[in-house]
Design a protein around this motif. Sequence first.
Motif, PDB file in Angstrom:
ATOM      1  N   GLY A  56       0.784  -1.219   0.000  1.00  0.00           N
ATOM      2  CA  GLY A  56       0.000   0.000   0.000  1.00  0.00           C
ATOM      3  C   GLY A  56       0.815   1.268   0.000  1.00  0.00           C
ATOM      4  N   ASP A  57       2.149   1.168   0.116  1.00  0.00           N
ATOM      5  CA  ASP A  57       3.013   2.349   0.153  1.00  0.00           C
ATOM      6  C   ASP A  57       3.394   2.840  -1.240  1.00  0.00           C
ATOM      7  N   TYR A  58       2.994   2.119  -2.274  1.00  0.00           N
ATOM      8  CA  TYR A  58       3.445   2.444  -3.628  1.00  0.00           C
ATOM      9  C   TYR A  58       2.248   2.625  -4.565  1.00  0.00           C
ATOM     10  N   PRO A  59       2.424   3.446  -5.606  1.00  0.00           N
ATOM     11  CA  PRO A  59       1.344   3.564  -6.609  1.00  0.00           C
ATOM     12  C   PRO A  59       1.052   2.205  -7.229  1.00  0.00           C
ATOM     13  N   VAL A  60      -0.160   2.034  -7.704  1.00  0.00           N
ATOM     14  CA  VAL A  60      -0.549   0.758  -8.284  1.00  0.00           C
ATOM     15  C   VAL A  60      -1.144   0.991  -9.680  1.00  0.00           C
ATOM     16  N   VAL A  61      -0.888   0.045 -10.567  1.00  0.00           N
ATOM     17  CA  VAL A  61      -1.452   0.080 -11.916  1.00  0.00           C
ATOM     18  C   VAL A  61      -2.506  -1.006 -12.017  1.00  0.00           C
ATOM     19  N   LEU A  62      -3.714  -0.605 -12.437  1.00  0.00           N
ATOM     20  CA  LEU A  62      -4.867  -1.508 -12.450  1.00  0.00           C
ATOM     21  C   LEU A  62      -5.617  -1.413 -13.776  1.00  0.00           C
ATOM     22  N   PRO A  63      -6.349  -2.467 -14.138  1.00  0.00           N
ATOM     23  CA  PRO A  63      -7.286  -2.338 -15.265  1.00  0.00           C
ATOM     24  C   PRO A  63      -8.396  -1.353 -14.913  1.00  0.00           C
ATOM     25  N   LEU A  64      -9.106  -0.884 -15.919  1.00  0.00           N
ATOM     26  CA  LEU A  64     -10.195   0.068 -15.705  1.00  0.00           C
ATOM     27  C   LEU A  64     -11.301  -0.522 -14.835  1.00  0.00           C
ATOM     28  N   ALA A  65     -11.906   0.314 -14.001  1.00  0.00           N
ATOM     29  CA  ALA A  65     -13.034  -0.112 -13.174  1.00  0.00           C
ATOM     30  C   ALA A  65     -14.164  -0.606 -14.066  1.00  0.00           C
ATOM     31  N   GLY A  66     -14.829  -1.676 -13.622  1.00  0.00           N
ATOM     32  CA  GLY A  66     -15.952  -2.223 -14.364  1.00  0.00           C
ATOM     33  C   GLY A  66     -15.589  -3.306 -15.350  1.00  0.00           C
ATOM     34  N   THR A  67     -14.279  -3.505 -15.593  1.00  0.00           N
ATOM     35  CA  THR A  67     -13.864  -4.554 -16.522  1.00  0.00           C
ATOM     36  C   THR A  67     -13.735  -5.880 -15.781  1.00  0.00           C
ATOM     37  N   THR A  68     -13.750  -6.956 -16.546  1.00  0.00           N
ATOM     38  CA  THR A  68     -13.647  -8.293 -15.956  1.00  0.00           C
ATOM     39  C   THR A  68     -12.357  -8.450 -15.175  1.00  0.00           C
ATOM     40  N   ILE A  69     -11.231  -8.059 -15.762  1.00  0.00           N
ATOM     41  CA  ILE A  69      -9.950  -8.273 -15.087  1.00  0.00           C
ATOM     42  C   ILE A  69      -9.768  -7.345 -13.891  1.00  0.00           C
ATOM     43  N   ARG A  70     -10.489  -6.225 -13.841  1.00  0.00           N
ATOM     44  CA  ARG A  70     -10.386  -5.357 -12.665  1.00  0.00           C
ATOM     45  C   ARG A  70     -10.940  -6.067 -11.436  1.00  0.00           C
ATOM     46  N   ARG A  71     -11.981  -6.853 -11.625  1.00  0.00           N
ATOM     47  CA  ARG A  71     -12.538  -7.581 -10.483  1.00  0.00           C
ATOM     48  C   ARG A  71     -11.516  -8.556  -9.910  1.00  0.00           C
ATOM     49  N   TYR A  72     -10.730  -9.177 -10.776  1.00  0.00           N
ATOM     50  CA  TYR A  72      -9.682 -10.071 -10.287  1.00  0.00           C
ATOM     51  C   TYR A  72      -8.578  -9.289  -9.579  1.00  0.00           C
ATOM     52  N   ALA A  73      -8.238  -8.117 -10.116  1.00  0.00           N
ATOM     53  CA  ALA A  73      -7.216  -7.285  -9.489  1.00  0.00           C
ATOM     54  C   ALA A  73      -7.669  -6.818  -8.108  1.00  0.00           C
ATOM     55  N   ASP A  74      -8.925  -6.377  -8.008  1.00  0.00           N
ATOM     56  CA  ASP A  74      -9.450  -5.956  -6.707  1.00  0.00           C
ATOM     57  C   ASP A  74      -9.442  -7.120  -5.721  1.00  0.00           C
ATOM     58  N   SER A  75      -9.766  -8.318  -6.215  1.00  0.00           N
ATOM     59  CA  SER A  75      -9.800  -9.501  -5.353  1.00  0.00           C
ATOM     60  C   SER A  75      -8.427  -9.788  -4.755  1.00  0.00           C
ATOM     61  N   LEU A  76      -7.370  -9.521  -5.536  1.00  0.00           N
ATOM     62  CA  LEU A  76      -6.023  -9.782  -5.042  1.00  0.00           C
ATOM     63  C   LEU A  76      -5.704  -8.894  -3.839  1.00  0.00           C
ATOM     64  N   PHE A  77      -6.105  -7.630  -3.888  1.00  0.00           N
ATOM     65  CA  PHE A  77      -5.860  -6.740  -2.754  1.00  0.00           C
ATOM     66  C   PHE A  77      -6.727  -7.128  -1.559  1.00  0.00           C
ATOM     67  N   VAL A  78      -7.932  -7.590  -1.814  1.00  0.00           N
ATOM     68  CA  VAL A  78      -8.780  -8.063  -0.715  1.00  0.00           C
ATOM     69  C   VAL A  78      -8.117  -9.239  -0.010  1.00  0.00           C
ATOM     70  N   GLN A  79      -7.548 -10.169  -0.788  1.00  0.00           N
ATOM     71  CA  GLN A  79      -6.865 -11.315  -0.192  1.00  0.00           C
ATOM     72  C   GLN A  79      -5.635 -10.892   0.608  1.00  0.00           C
ATOM     73  N   CYS A  80      -5.019  -9.782   0.200  1.00  0.00           N
ATOM     74  CA  CYS A  80      -3.856  -9.266   0.937  1.00  0.00           C
ATOM     75  C   CYS A  80      -4.272  -8.523   2.202  1.00  0.00           C
ATOM     76  N   GLY A  81      -5.573  -8.230   2.321  1.00  0.00           N
ATOM     77  CA  GLY A  81      -6.060  -7.553   3.512  1.00  0.00           C
ATOM     78  C   GLY A  81      -5.733  -6.082   3.570  1.00  0.00           C
ATOM     79  N   ILE A  82      -5.542  -5.446   2.412  1.00  0.00           N
ATOM     80  CA  ILE A  82      -5.211  -4.022   2.396  1.00  0.00           C
ATOM     81  C   ILE A  82      -6.099  -3.301   1.374  1.00  0.00           C
ATOM     82  N   ALA A  83      -6.225  -1.992   1.583  1.00  0.00           N
ATOM     83  CA  ALA A  83      -7.003  -1.171   0.661  1.00  0.00           C
ATOM     84  C   ALA A  83      -6.140  -0.779  -0.529  1.00  0.00           C
ATOM     85  N   LEU A  84      -6.801  -0.499  -1.640  1.00  0.00           N
ATOM     86  CA  LEU A  84      -6.065  -0.017  -2.809  1.00  0.00           C
ATOM     87  C   LEU A  84      -5.416   1.327  -2.500  1.00  0.00           C
TER      88      LEU A  84
END
Length: 310
Positions: free
Chosen positions: A194-222
């Motif tokens: 969480g200390d560094y900028p992050v590059v993500l797919p656009l919100a609402g896309t299929t792969i963004r949901r997977y990217a968000d899930s990865l941070f949820v599994q890490c227990g941290i906010a984007l």
Amino acid sequence: MNIDNRIKFRHLLCFLEIARQGSLARAAEALAISQPAVSKTLKELEEILATRLFERSKQGVTPTSAGLAFLRYAGPSVQALRAGVHSLRSGEHEAGVARLGVLSTVESSLLPDVVRRLHDQHAALVVSVVTGPSAYLLGQLRVGALDLVVGRMTDSPQIEGLTFEHLYSESMILVVRPGHALLQVDLRDRSRLGDYPVVLPLAGTTIRRYADSLFVQCGIALPQQRLETLSVALSRRYVQSSDAVWIAPQDAVRQDLARGELVELDIGLREPGGSVGICSNPTTPPSLATQWCCEALRTAAADYRAALYP
């Protein structure tokens, strides 16, 4: 039941352009006619079919359930007629054209290999590629403007009524530039991400949901500092020149990892991601060029699976 002979080609073209543009004004501009003419043509078609094809709102127009049903057949019908006319023109039938919609997850690795295979085998084949979000590409496929869409799209609601063929499964991974500070620390403490900028797919896309899930599994906010994009080229250049962390589809960075231009962050888990495959319109008979593309995609995907799981 006979087709009502009051339905003209202009009715179908107008209907498809409205569906494609989501706006009467933009459809009129694309068709190079006035907006009243578009409204009149649509009204004629709705009267002939005895149903409302679009819902109007301040944001534009969206197909009704009847409009979606008609769209399944109107687009392929127009495209089939165009293909028939095209095939009869002197000499033009000799050069096949394959129109592919390609999601960013496969455009940098899988697709170049597929195009190379196709051009090695078919001297007169033209491969026309359109990129963009899955919703847009699937919409183009539905109206007959594309022959196939390739990528990860099984979670998209726009896939309903289309056919999907699985090619391979792909993980989402975290990558950084060589020498990044996170490569030197124990990442069992995932809060450091969480200390560094992050590059993500656009919100609402299929792969963004997977990217968000990865941070949820890490227990941290984007992180608040984010670059949201579907551009693989932009993501790559930004990450290579900054301390940003890229949550990337494995296929998009496979060659960068092999060359040492990016490095995977091992955080002890991977988001399994989803199914990469071929989406087609079952109401459109595949052309020979489309069949060639499907064969090349299957072969390239088999080689990719073998490389991942030797």
